[in-house]
Design a protein around this motif. Structure first.
Motif, PDB file in Angstrom:
ATOM      1  N   UNK A 145     -43.868   4.119  11.941  1.00 48.23           N
ATOM      2  CA  UNK A 145     -42.611   3.389  11.798  1.00 48.23           C
ATOM      3  C   UNK A 145     -42.281   2.533  13.015  1.00 48.23           C
ATOM      4  N   UNK A 146     -43.130   2.550  14.020  1.00 46.77           N
ATOM      5  CA  UNK A 146     -42.869   1.781  15.237  1.00 46.77           C
ATOM      6  C   UNK A 146     -43.187   0.306  15.028  1.00 46.77           C
ATOM      7  N   UNK A 147     -42.478  -0.611  15.721  1.00 46.77           N
ATOM      8  CA  UNK A 147     -42.812  -2.045  15.635  1.00 46.77           C
ATOM      9  C   UNK A 147     -44.138  -2.317  16.335  1.00 46.77           C
ATOM     10  N   UNK A 148     -44.735  -3.468  16.064  1.00 43.88           N
ATOM     11  CA  UNK A 148     -46.012  -3.819  16.669  1.00 43.88           C
ATOM     12  C   UNK A 148     -45.886  -4.040  18.169  1.00 43.88           C
ATOM     13  N   UNK A 149     -46.964  -3.803  18.888  1.00 41.83           N
ATOM     14  CA  UNK A 149     -46.952  -3.959  20.338  1.00 41.83           C
ATOM     15  C   UNK A 149     -46.683  -5.418  20.723  1.00 41.83           C
ATOM     16  N   UNK A 150     -47.340  -6.372  20.032  1.00 45.30           N
ATOM     17  CA  UNK A 150     -47.160  -7.788  20.350  1.00 45.30           C
ATOM     18  C   UNK A 150     -45.720  -8.242  20.164  1.00 45.30           C
ATOM     19  N   UNK A 151     -45.116  -7.822  19.045  1.00 42.51           N
ATOM     20  CA  UNK A 151     -43.715  -8.183  18.765  1.00 42.51           C
ATOM     21  C   UNK A 151     -42.793  -7.631  19.829  1.00 42.51           C
ATOM     22  N   UNK A 152     -43.005  -6.367  20.175  1.00 43.69           N
ATOM     23  CA  UNK A 152     -42.158  -5.713  21.170  1.00 43.69           C
ATOM     24  C   UNK A 152     -42.319  -6.360  22.540  1.00 43.69           C
ATOM     25  N   UNK A 153     -43.564  -6.626  22.926  1.00 48.65           N
ATOM     26  CA  UNK A 153     -43.823  -7.222  24.234  1.00 48.65           C
ATOM     27  C   UNK A 153     -43.197  -8.612  24.322  1.00 48.65           C
ATOM     28  N   UNK A 154     -43.328  -9.396  23.239  1.00 44.18           N
ATOM     29  CA  UNK A 154     -42.720 -10.733  23.233  1.00 44.18           C
ATOM     30  C   UNK A 154     -41.209 -10.636  23.392  1.00 44.18           C
ATOM     31  N   UNK A 155     -40.588  -9.682  22.717  1.00 47.80           N
ATOM     32  CA  UNK A 155     -39.132  -9.537  22.755  1.00 47.80           C
ATOM     33  C   UNK A 155     -38.641  -9.198  24.152  1.00 47.80           C
ATOM     34  N   UNK A 214     -33.992 -10.408  19.339  1.00 47.07           N
ATOM     35  CA  UNK A 214     -34.244  -8.989  19.077  1.00 47.07           C
ATOM     36  C   UNK A 214     -33.587  -8.529  17.778  1.00 47.07           C
ATOM     37  N   UNK A 215     -32.415  -9.111  17.444  1.00 43.14           N
ATOM     38  CA  UNK A 215     -31.767  -8.766  16.177  1.00 43.14           C
ATOM     39  C   UNK A 215     -32.712  -9.021  14.998  1.00 43.14           C
ATOM     40  N   UNK A 216     -33.534 -10.072  15.127  1.00 40.60           N
ATOM     41  CA  UNK A 216     -34.461 -10.409  14.045  1.00 40.60           C
ATOM     42  C   UNK A 216     -35.790  -9.670  14.184  1.00 40.60           C
ATOM     43  N   UNK A 217     -36.405  -9.728  15.374  1.00 40.66           N
ATOM     44  CA  UNK A 217     -37.738  -9.136  15.529  1.00 40.66           C
ATOM     45  C   UNK A 217     -37.732  -7.613  15.443  1.00 40.66           C
ATOM     46  N   UNK A 218     -36.655  -6.985  15.937  1.00 38.74           N
ATOM     47  CA  UNK A 218     -36.591  -5.522  15.945  1.00 38.74           C
ATOM     48  C   UNK A 218     -35.539  -4.965  14.993  1.00 38.74           C
ATOM     49  N   UNK A 219     -34.749  -5.873  14.390  1.00 37.55           N
ATOM     50  CA  UNK A 219     -33.677  -5.434  13.511  1.00 37.55           C
ATOM     51  C   UNK A 219     -33.880  -5.822  12.064  1.00 37.55           C
TER      52      UNK A 219
END
Length: 445
Positions: free
Chosen positions: A224-234, A279-284
């Motif tokens: 259920x975790x977000x991708x590493x690339x998405x998180x790092x970019x954020x 972050x609202x979009x990439x992680x929300x």
């Protein structure tokens, strides 16, 4: 007793009063700082009508920037935490470096991340990752946390494009590129000594108790975790924006019509706001969160940091009273009469000013201004090395008159005494080590 001696005695008396009120009478740090700041103004002979005004101005000047930065940074951190982004980054770093080397990994991350951002910005961005790694590895928060603040504070003081470092480069007419190279080569080993090496030792004697609302103690299933690339970019987005701003300001012509827009977007506040919305979009939203859920997450961020902000603001107010009382100016006049190696003298002036007024920026700019008139006597001196030495002095001896002291204390949940043992010693080790390496570089260069 001379005026200078008396003013220095006032400074020490105010510091002792803060420690006494917090440790012995168990007063809130905010109340203790307020009492001590007003008492310092009285002892230093400031006009009565100016003491409260000075304190008020210091509170406003400190929180005007920090309240917004910490507020937006906390939202970004909370989104990283709730979405599992911090957990994803922590797991990736642990796998790459190994659990036993997590504190080394965080020092490297902090050193790199701290180059384009202010200390406070980098700190609030890395806090969720730091907490997550500490929980997953069961490693002491002090052992991992000290390397983080060591990496951040070193680049904050030594490396352009940080404002103070860039300001003294201009004052001393040093080459920007050379200063960046020397500051990185000198700052990295200094961060190692003050971070992983010192952190490993002091963690055996000090325990952190971070606020429960900030220190997450449960893990999200990995699928259920977000991708590493998405998180790092954020998490890197605010730093990317600020780096682009710095590069543009260094490369574009002064009258370029795009500079005002770039400067606006690259301001830490604007950059963090853009990153929060991202972050609202990439992680929300992209992970199925509803608008109401994101609203609740955002509103829930502010309670835990309200008390922290008051303490930080009072620290800044205490700092302002110190400056307005004339203590810094009095010390500067004495230091200019000393005759010694200009690199050592510049460092001594900067670290004493840092101790006296609390601000790295004020300490560095003051030291550069004091040392500037004697530079013609040393034609072979490399001004880039001198800039690094001044930056080294500007990060040492951080204590109760520095907002960074209270940020670390509150987020790590330490007593004042333990913050002296960890943060103050960490900054001083970093300062002395950077000076030693600067002197060594000067011999060979």
């Amino acid at each position: 007793m001379s005026d200078v001696t008396y003013l220095v005695a006032c400074l020490f008396a105010a510091i002792v009063l803060i420690v006494f009120l917090i440790m012995r009478t168990k007063l809130s740090a905010f109340v203790a700082l307020t009492i001590s700041g007003l008492a310092l103004g009285l002892l230093a002979g400031m006009p009565l009508e100016k003491i409260a005004t000075s304190f008020q101005n210091g509170m406003g000047n400190t929180l005007g920037f920090l309240a917004t930065v910490l507020g937006l940074g906390t939202i970004l951190g909370k989104m990283l935490e709730v979405s599992g982004g911090a957990q994803r980054l922590a797991q990736t770093l642990i796998r790459a470096f190994g659990e036993k080397n997590a504190h080394w990994a965080m020092m490297v991350v902090a050193f790199i991340c701290g180059i384009p951002v202010f200390f406070q910005v980098g700190f609030v961005l890395l806090i969720p990752v730091l907490f997550s790694i500490a929980y997953q590895t069961k490693m002491s928060l002090i052992k991992i946390g000290i390397p983080v603040v060591a990496g951040l504070i070193i680049v904050h003081g030594l490396v352009p494009p940080h404002p103070a470092a860039l300001a003294i480069v201009g004052m001393l007419k040093a080459d920007v590129g050379a200063t960046i190279i020397y500051s990185l080569l000198i700052g990295f080993p200094a961060a190692i000594l003050a971070g992983p090496v010192f952190g490993n030792i002091v963690s055996k004697y000090v325990t952190a108790n971070p606020p429960e609302q900030l220190f997450k103690t449960e893990l999200i299933p990995e699928e259920k975790l977000p991708g590493f690339g998405t998180t790092l970019f954020t998490i890197l987005l605010p730093m990317i924006i600020m780096v682009v701003k710095t590069i543009a300001e260094l490369t574009l012509a002064k009258g370029s019509p795009s500079l005002p827009f770039i400067s606006f977007v690259g301001n830490p506040i604007t950059a963090l706001l853009i990153s929060v919305l991202c972050a609202y979009f990439t992680l929300g939203f992209s992970r199925g969160m509803k608008k109401e859920e994101i609203l609740n997450i955002t509103d829930g961020c502010f309670g835990p940091v309200a008390g922290i902000l008051l303490v930080i603001g009072a620290g800044g107010a205490f700092n302002q009273v110190l400056q307005d009382s004339g203590i810094g100016k009095a010390l500067g006049s004495v230091l200019t009469s000393l005759h010694m190696n200009p690199i050592l003298l510049a460092w001594i002036i900067a670290i004493i000013m840092r101790f006296a007024v609390g601000s790295t920026t004020v300490a560095m700019v003051t030291a550069a201004g004091i040392i500037l008139p004697i530079l013609p006597s040393f034609p072979d001196l490399n001004p880039a090395i001198l800039c690094v030495a001044i930056g080294a002095g500007g990060v040492g001896l951080s204590h109760v008159n520095d907002s960074g002291f209270w940020i670390v204390k509150e987020y790590y949940g330490m007593s004042v005494q333990d913050t002296f043992k960890t943060w103050t010693l960490c900054t001083t080790i970093a300062s002395v080590a950077a000076l030693a390496f600067a002197m060594l570089f000067n011999v060979f260069l």
